[in-house]
Design a protein around this motif. Structure first.
Motif, mmCIF file in Angstrom:
data_model
loop_
_atom_site.group_PDB
_atom_site.id
_atom_site.type_symbol
_atom_site.label_atom_id
_atom_site.label_comp_id
_atom_site.label_asym_id
_atom_site.label_seq_id
_atom_site.Cartn_x
_atom_site.Cartn_y
_atom_site.Cartn_z
ATOM 1 N N LEU A 274 5.119 -5.727 10.269
ATOM 2 C CA LEU A 274 5.983 -4.740 9.616
ATOM 3 C C LEU A 274 5.195 -3.881 8.630
ATOM 4 N N PHE A 275 4.399 -4.527 7.776
ATOM 5 C CA PHE A 275 3.638 -3.769 6.778
ATOM 6 C C PHE A 275 2.565 -2.914 7.423
ATOM 7 N N GLU A 276 1.791 -3.484 8.345
ATOM 8 C CA GLU A 276 0.714 -2.724 8.992
ATOM 9 C C GLU A 276 1.257 -1.538 9.785
ATOM 10 N N THR A 277 2.409 -1.701 10.414
ATOM 11 C CA THR A 277 3.031 -0.588 11.143
ATOM 12 C C THR A 277 3.318 0.550 10.180
ATOM 13 N N TRP A 278 3.926 0.216 9.046
ATOM 14 C CA TRP A 278 4.231 1.238 8.050
ATOM 15 C C TRP A 278 2.944 1.871 7.521
ATOM 16 N N LEU A 279 1.962 1.038 7.169
ATOM 17 C CA LEU A 279 0.728 1.536 6.576
ATOM 18 C C LEU A 279 -0.034 2.458 7.528
ATOM 19 N N ARG A 280 -0.117 2.090 8.795
ATOM 20 C CA ARG A 280 -0.870 2.895 9.760
ATOM 21 C C ARG A 280 -0.214 4.239 10.045
ATOM 22 N N ARG A 281 1.059 4.370 9.747
ATOM 23 C CA ARG A 281 1.748 5.635 9.980
ATOM 24 C C ARG A 281 1.752 6.533 8.737
ATOM 25 N N GLN A 282 1.135 6.082 7.649
ATOM 26 C CA GLN A 282 1.011 6.889 6.437
ATOM 27 C C GLN A 282 -0.205 7.803 6.577
ATOM 28 N N GLU A 283 -0.403 8.638 5.584
ATOM 29 C CA GLU A 283 -1.564 9.523 5.580
ATOM 30 C C GLU A 283 -2.835 8.692 5.645
ATOM 31 N N GLY B 101 -6.653 7.428 5.143
ATOM 32 C CA GLY B 101 -7.545 7.466 3.985
ATOM 33 C C GLY B 101 -8.009 6.073 3.643
ATOM 34 N N GLU B 102 -9.073 6.034 2.883
ATOM 35 C CA GLU B 102 -9.618 4.746 2.450
ATOM 36 C C GLU B 102 -8.742 4.179 1.342
ATOM 37 N N ARG B 103 -8.443 2.892 1.437
ATOM 38 C CA ARG B 103 -7.659 2.216 0.414
ATOM 39 C C ARG B 103 -8.388 0.940 0.011
ATOM 40 N N SER B 104 -8.417 0.691 -1.260
ATOM 41 C CA SER B 104 -9.035 -0.544 -1.740
ATOM 42 C C SER B 104 -8.118 -1.722 -1.427
ATOM 43 N N ALA B 105 -8.667 -2.926 -1.473
ATOM 44 C CA ALA B 105 -7.868 -4.135 -1.250
ATOM 45 C C ALA B 105 -6.766 -4.243 -2.293
ATOM 46 N N ASN B 106 -7.063 -3.844 -3.529
ATOM 47 C CA ASN B 106 -6.041 -3.877 -4.587
ATOM 48 C C ASN B 106 -4.914 -2.908 -4.294
ATOM 49 N N GLU B 107 -5.248 -1.708 -3.796
ATOM 50 C CA GLU B 107 -4.209 -0.726 -3.477
ATOM 51 C C GLU B 107 -3.350 -1.203 -2.315
ATOM 52 N N VAL B 108 -3.977 -1.791 -1.296
ATOM 53 C CA VAL B 108 -3.225 -2.314 -0.154
ATOM 54 C C VAL B 108 -2.288 -3.432 -0.618
ATOM 55 N N LEU C 267 0.599 -1.790 -2.407
ATOM 56 C CA LEU C 267 1.494 -1.156 -1.441
ATOM 57 C C LEU C 267 2.325 -2.196 -0.690
ATOM 58 N N ARG C 268 1.706 -3.319 -0.350
ATOM 59 C CA ARG C 268 2.437 -4.385 0.359
ATOM 60 C C ARG C 268 3.544 -4.961 -0.527
ATOM 61 N N ALA D 140 5.076 -3.435 -2.962
ATOM 62 C CA ALA D 140 6.116 -2.411 -3.072
ATOM 63 C C ALA D 140 6.935 -2.325 -1.781
ATOM 64 N N PHE D 141 6.269 -2.430 -0.635
ATOM 65 C CA PHE D 141 6.949 -2.365 0.664
ATOM 66 C C PHE D 141 7.978 -3.483 0.777
ATOM 67 N N PHE D 142 7.601 -4.698 0.417
ATOM 68 C CA PHE D 142 8.508 -5.843 0.560
ATOM 69 C C PHE D 142 9.451 -6.020 -0.627
ATOM 70 N N SER D 143 9.359 -5.143 -1.628
ATOM 71 C CA SER D 143 10.316 -5.220 -2.733
ATOM 72 C C SER D 143 11.677 -4.667 -2.315
ATOM 73 N N LYS D 144 11.703 -3.957 -1.181
ATOM 74 C CA LYS D 144 12.950 -3.425 -0.623
ATOM 75 C C LYS D 144 13.258 -4.171 0.671
ATOM 76 N N PRO D 145 14.537 -4.268 1.034
ATOM 77 C CA PRO D 145 14.878 -4.937 2.301
ATOM 78 C C PRO D 145 14.220 -4.230 3.487
ATOM 79 N N GLN D 146 13.760 -5.027 4.467
ATOM 80 C CA GLN D 146 13.112 -4.496 5.670
ATOM 81 C C GLN D 146 13.820 -5.049 6.905
ATOM 82 N N ALA D 147 13.935 -4.223 7.918
ATOM 83 C CA ALA D 147 14.468 -4.688 9.196
ATOM 84 C C ALA D 147 13.441 -5.626 9.827
#
Length: 140
Positions: free
Chosen positions: A54-63, A65-72, A75-76, A78-85
């Motif tokens: 679920l997270f990788e699908t969302w992440l790969r469809r974003q703009e 760019g290089e992201r640090s491990a801390n940023e990923v 983002l993860r 924040a992604f799971f702080s909201k309900p996900q299908a």
């Protein structure tokens, strides 16, 4: 909170339009959600969990760019702080004929609807594997 499935098959939806699994096509030269998920799971069966997919699908469809491990990680969170299908709503079992088979550790692999393994599990000979149907595309 753990959102993963264990020893479970997400079987194709009752209203799935295909009778055998098909690779999701690109749309406008870009991978769709189904295409991204298919590539992830076809290339690495039983490596990723539902949460990873679920997270990788969302992440790969974003703009891109290089992201640090801390940023990923941020983002993860924040992604799971909201309900996900869950993957029962994935287009793979809804439209393209792919069952999603989770092992005892919650890692997922594609399971084509025309395969012997899929048939055995759906018919109840899955050695304790729970079968859940994917969500229908339309109301019954």
């Amino acid at each position: 909170m753990d959102l993963n499935y264990y020893r479970t098959l997400i079987a194709v939806a009752d209203d799935c339009p295909v009778s055998a699994s098909v690779v999701p096509p690109e749309r406008g030269g870009r991978l769709t959600v189904a295409g991204v998920q298919h590539r992830m799971l076809d290339g690495d069966p039983h490596v990723l969990t539902q949460e990873d997919v679920l997270f990788e699908t969302w992440l790969r469809r974003q703009e891109p760019g290089e992201r640090s491990a801390n940023e990923v990680a941020r983002l993860r969170d924040a992604f799971f702080s909201k309900p996900q299908a869950c993957l029962r709503a994935s287009p793979l079992p809804k439209k393209y004929g792919w069952g999603l088979l989770f092992d005892a550790e919650g890692r997922v692999a594609l399971c084509p609807m025309e395969s012997d393994a899929y048939r055995r599990i759906v018919e109840g000979d899955g050695d304790g594997v729970t079968v859940l149907k994917a969500m229908r595309s339309r109301r019954a």
